[in-house]
Design an enzyme around this catalytic site. Structure first.
Site, mmCIF file in Angstrom:
data_model
loop_
_atom_site.group_PDB
_atom_site.id
_atom_site.type_symbol
_atom_site.label_atom_id
_atom_site.label_comp_id
_atom_site.label_asym_id
_atom_site.label_seq_id
_atom_site.Cartn_x
_atom_site.Cartn_y
_atom_site.Cartn_z
ATOM 1 N N THR A 141 3.673 2.945 5.991
ATOM 2 C CA THR A 141 2.283 2.472 6.043
ATOM 3 C C THR A 141 1.428 3.461 6.830
ATOM 4 O OG1 THR A 141 0.820 0.855 7.101
ATOM 5 C CG2 THR A 141 3.073 0.864 7.857
ATOM 6 N N ASP A 144 1.018 -0.061 11.867
ATOM 7 C CA ASP A 144 0.839 -1.372 12.507
ATOM 8 C C ASP A 144 2.133 -2.170 12.552
ATOM 9 O OD1 ASP A 144 0.961 -1.737 9.817
ATOM 10 O OD2 ASP A 144 -0.748 -3.074 9.669
ATOM 11 N N ARG A 164 -7.704 -2.077 8.525
ATOM 12 C CA ARG A 164 -8.314 -3.416 8.487
ATOM 13 C C ARG A 164 -7.893 -4.235 9.699
ATOM 14 N NH1 ARG A 164 -8.735 -3.647 2.667
ATOM 15 N NH2 ARG A 164 -6.494 -3.726 2.518
ATOM 16 N N ASP A 193 -1.133 2.735 8.357
ATOM 17 C CA ASP A 193 -1.804 2.049 9.478
ATOM 18 C C ASP A 193 -1.007 2.064 10.782
ATOM 19 O OD1 ASP A 193 -4.053 1.348 8.022
ATOM 20 O OD2 ASP A 193 -3.085 -0.436 7.201
ATOM 21 N N GLY A 219 0.831 -1.204 0.000
ATOM 22 C CA GLY A 219 0.000 0.000 0.000
ATOM 23 C C GLY A 219 0.861 1.248 0.000
ATOM 24 N N ARG A 275 1.166 -4.911 -5.657
ATOM 25 C CA ARG A 275 1.146 -6.169 -4.911
ATOM 26 C C ARG A 275 1.529 -7.235 -5.931
ATOM 27 N NH1 ARG A 275 -2.801 -3.158 -1.774
ATOM 28 N NH2 ARG A 275 -1.861 -3.072 0.271
ATOM 29 N N ASP A 303 4.213 -4.387 6.513
ATOM 30 C CA ASP A 303 4.679 -5.677 7.039
ATOM 31 C C ASP A 303 4.688 -6.771 5.977
ATOM 32 O OD1 ASP A 303 1.901 -5.736 7.040
ATOM 33 O OD2 ASP A 303 1.788 -7.086 8.756
HETATM 34 P P1 ADP Z 1 2.203 -4.061 2.692
HETATM 35 O O1 ADP Z 1 3.672 -4.081 2.496
HETATM 36 O O2 ADP Z 1 1.629 -2.701 2.510
HETATM 37 O O3 ADP Z 1 1.812 -4.750 4.003
HETATM 38 P P2 ADP Z 1 1.246 -6.406 1.165
HETATM 39 O O4 ADP Z 1 0.861 -7.182 2.378
HETATM 40 O O5 ADP Z 1 0.329 -6.384 0.017
HETATM 41 O O6 ADP Z 1 1.554 -4.870 1.491
HETATM 42 O O7 ADP Z 1 2.666 -6.973 0.674
HETATM 43 C C1 ADP Z 1 3.323 -6.426 -0.446
HETATM 44 C C2 ADP Z 1 3.994 -7.491 -1.251
HETATM 45 O O8 ADP Z 1 4.997 -8.159 -0.482
HETATM 46 C C3 ADP Z 1 3.097 -8.619 -1.721
HETATM 47 O O9 ADP Z 1 2.343 -8.267 -2.855
HETATM 48 C C4 ADP Z 1 4.111 -9.705 -2.044
HETATM 49 O O10 ADP Z 1 4.710 -9.465 -3.306
HETATM 50 C C5 ADP Z 1 5.161 -9.489 -0.962
HETATM 51 N N1 ADP Z 1 4.978 -10.459 0.126
HETATM 52 C C6 ADP Z 1 4.110 -10.416 1.149
HETATM 53 N N2 ADP Z 1 4.207 -11.508 1.933
HETATM 54 C C7 ADP Z 1 5.174 -12.289 1.378
HETATM 55 C C8 ADP Z 1 5.749 -13.553 1.716
HETATM 56 N N3 ADP Z 1 5.362 -14.259 2.768
HETATM 57 N N4 ADP Z 1 6.718 -14.032 0.900
HETATM 58 C C9 ADP Z 1 7.147 -13.353 -0.171
HETATM 59 N N5 ADP Z 1 6.647 -12.146 -0.536
HETATM 60 C C10 ADP Z 1 5.673 -11.616 0.220
#
Ligand code: ADP
Length: 327
Positions: free
Chosen positions: A130, A134, A176, A132, A15, A76, A107
């Site tokens: 972020t 969080d 969320r 959030d 995000g 993502r 995260d």
């Molecule tokens: P944010 O970083 O804002 O929390 P996301 O949770 O969508 O956003 O995570 C961003 C990207 O990080 C995901 O689209 C994916 O490419 C990568 N990612 C998240 N979790 C994993 C994981 N367990 N292993 C490998 N890549 C991951």
């Protein structure tokens, strides 16, 4: 301590949050100051896999400190969840001799970085971006201050009309899994109730106090709801309240994506600049697989893994303040 870092990549992932540009600027300029070559990776892990990588100069980040969003774009990326995808990403770094990575994201992005750094010999440094807030281990994440101020500005405006018409307003803010935007914006706007994912929603308690207000014929009430609150968000809360208070005027406003955009606040620009600067310095010093946090106004380096596992907790003190100040 790892190998000497000479060429680094920077990406924004997950995000977006206001202030990411200020962090990119700080990474690029600190890197160049130290004689490193800096590469921008477009659209987070997606661009890493698709080889959408270009060399950045000091001028590449001119006039962006005040802009929301991210000039590197974000995405993502499902493919990064697979070992094959991550290998492609590694090969694209390898062919340019990029030997350090700065990941600006939440995260989820840190989880990706942990996975990547376990498989390949590329030191990764995270910067918490972020709205959030969080991520445990830092008092600040980039974008939270701007988002919460946007929410406060919007809620203040809604409060005027709520007060003029004696209405109940339920305002949904982002969050969320984390209630920080709701908690901070709710306290700052004098909300009577704040519903957050970290606490079980006591809807009966709200109904009791609203019925009491109805008896006094003064039914003005502001309820700030985080989207991940457990009764199902603002629309659901409205439905439940309408059933018990059929004569009350109950309105919902979902603030939505306005909270993500806009020019970053001074605070977000400052923490982004500090974190970006220290991310590069720490790569040079040989740190790896940590993210840069600020605790009690001091820089801290927290293992990426612990950001993944820990969620911040909301202290009882905050909840007490909500209750007492709204009574
Ligand atoms: P944010 O970083 O804002 O929390 P996301 O949770 O969508 O956003 O995570 C961003 C990207 O990080 C995901 O689209 C994916 O490419 C990568 N990612 C998240 N979790 C994993 C994981 N367990 N292993 C490998 N890549 C991951």
């Amino acid at each position: 301590m790892g190998k000497k870092v000479t060429r680094i990549g920077v990406l924004t992932s997950g995000g977006d949050s206001p202030g990411m540009n200020a962090a990119i600027r700080a990474v690029v300029r600190t890197g160049i100051y130290h004689g490193l070559e800096v590469f921008g990776i477009m659209r987070g892990y997606q661009g890493l896999i698709e080889d959408d990588i270009y060399k950045m100069e000091s001028r590449s980040v001119a006039n962006i400190i005040q802009r929301g969003g991210t000039i590197l774009k974000t995405a993502r990326c499902k493919e990064f969840l697979d070992a094959d995808g991550r290998k492609k990403g590694y090969e694209n770094l390898k062919k340019r001799d990029i030997n350090g990575l700065v990941i600006i994201g939440g995260d989820g992005s840190f989880r990706g970085a942990v996975q990547f750094s376990q498989e390949f010999d590329i030191p990764c440094i995270g910067i918490a971006g972020t709205i959030d807030k969080d991520i445990c281990g830092t008092d600040f994440t980039i974008g939270f201050d701007t988002a919460v101020n946007t929410a406060v500005e919007a809620i203040d405006k809604i409060r005027d009309t709520m007060d003029a018409h004696d209405r109940i307003f339920i305002i949904e803010v982002m969050g969320r899994d984390a209630g920080y935007i709701a908690l901070h914006s709710g306290i700052a706007t004098g909300a009577e109730n704040i519903l957050i994912p970290e606490r079980k929603t006591d809807i009966h308690d709200i109904i009791t106090s609203l019925l009491e207000k109805e008896r006094r014929k003064k039914l003005v009430n502001l309820i700030v709801v985080a989207e991940g609150e457990d009764s199902g968000g603002a629309n659901k809360v409205q439905e439940i309240l309408k059933e018990k208070l059929p004569n009350a005027e109950i309105r919902v406003c979902i603030l939505g994506h306005i909270q993500r955009g806009g020019s970053p606040s001074c605070l977000d620009r400052l923490i982004a600049s500090r974190m970006g600067f220290h991310a590069v310095e720490s790569l040079i010093e040989g740190r790896h697989n940590v993210f840069v946090g600020i605790l009690n106004n001091k820089m801290h380096y927290i293992p990426l893994e612990s950001a993944v596992k820990n969620k911040g907790t909301i202290s009882e003190e905050w909840m007490k303040i909500v209750k007492i100040l709204a009574s």
